[in-house]
Design a protein around this motif. Structure first.
Motif, PDB file in Angstrom:
ATOM      1  N   GLU A   1       0.765  -0.868  -0.468  1.00 20.67           N
ATOM      2  CA  GLU A   1      -0.184  -0.098  -0.195  1.00 20.67           C
ATOM      3  C   GLU A   1       0.846   1.171   0.372  1.00 20.67           C
ATOM      4  O   GLU A   1       0.270   2.704  -1.047  1.00 20.67           O
ATOM      5  CB  GLU A   1      -0.739   0.038   1.289  1.00 20.67           C
ATOM      6  CG  GLU A   1      -2.076  -1.034   0.941  1.00 20.67           C
ATOM      7  CD  GLU A   1      -3.419  -1.104   2.323  1.00 20.67           C
ATOM      8  OE1 GLU A   1      -3.126  -0.151   3.053  1.00 20.67           O
ATOM      9  OE2 GLU A   1      -3.594  -2.369   2.368  1.00 20.67           O
ATOM     10  N   LYS A   2       1.613   1.637   1.134  1.00 14.96           N
ATOM     11  CA  LYS A   2       3.356   2.508   1.362  1.00 14.96           C
ATOM     12  C   LYS A   2       4.298   1.819   0.095  1.00 14.96           C
ATOM     13  O   LYS A   2       5.327   1.527   0.701  1.00 14.96           O
ATOM     14  CB  LYS A   2       3.064   2.767   2.093  1.00 14.96           C
ATOM     15  CG  LYS A   2       3.818   3.691   2.973  1.00 14.96           C
ATOM     16  CD  LYS A   2       3.931   4.196   4.007  1.00 14.96           C
ATOM     17  CE  LYS A   2       4.639   5.230   4.096  1.00 14.96           C
ATOM     18  NZ  LYS A   2       5.557   5.441   5.610  1.00 14.96           N
ATOM     19  N   PRO A   3       4.552   2.450  -1.082  1.00 14.72           N
ATOM     20  CA  PRO A   3       5.629   1.561  -1.789  1.00 14.72           C
ATOM     21  C   PRO A   3       6.634   2.098  -0.834  1.00 14.72           C
ATOM     22  O   PRO A   3       7.464   3.549   0.294  1.00 14.72           O
ATOM     23  CB  PRO A   3       5.815   3.255  -2.864  1.00 14.72           C
ATOM     24  CG  PRO A   3       4.518   3.492  -3.195  1.00 14.72           C
ATOM     25  CD  PRO A   3       3.776   3.585  -1.486  1.00 14.72           C
ATOM     26  N   LEU A   4       7.833   1.179  -0.794  1.00 15.36           N
ATOM     27  CA  LEU A   4       9.101   1.159  -0.130  1.00 15.36           C
ATOM     28  C   LEU A   4       9.832   2.204  -0.875  1.00 15.36           C
ATOM     29  O   LEU A   4       9.859   2.116  -1.382  1.00 15.36           O
ATOM     30  CB  LEU A   4       9.123   0.239   0.194  1.00 15.36           C
ATOM     31  CG  LEU A   4       8.552  -1.394   1.115  1.00 15.36           C
ATOM     32  CD1 LEU A   4       9.598  -2.316   0.579  1.00 15.36           C
ATOM     33  CD2 LEU A   4       8.569  -0.794   2.297  1.00 15.36           C
TER      34      LEU A   4
END
Length: 87
Positions: free
Chosen positions: A22-25
């Motif tokens: 969901e949250k790009p690394l």
């Protein structure tokens, strides 16, 4: 040890989770996670380093040469031990 297909499927699943989070690394975190993932997968396989492989190939080549020399010597001794035919 997992079968190759099962290992690749598991690796693919884990990589998909990294890509589709969901949250790009951040790139460095993604690379670190991928490296850990690949090292874990490779550790489950029976792999050897290139250095070890090359070392064993050299040992095999020397062993093969010694075997061929011994085979030639045995053939020579067998020929020498045969009584000569008198026709």
């Amino acid at each position: 040890m997992l079968a190759p297909k099962a290992l690749l499927d598991a690796l693919s699943d884990h990589a998909s989770r990294l890509f589709n989070a969901e949250k790009p690394l951040p790139r460095s975190e993604f690379e670190a996670q991928l490296k850990i993932l690949l090292q874990g997968a490779f550790s489950k396989l029976d792999l050897v380093s290139r250095e070890e492989f090359d070392s064993q190939m050299a040992v095999l080549a020397r062993t093969r040469a010694r075997l061929e020399a011994l085979e030639a010597k045995v053939a020579e001794l067998e020929n020498a031990a045969r009584p000569e035919r008198q026709d």
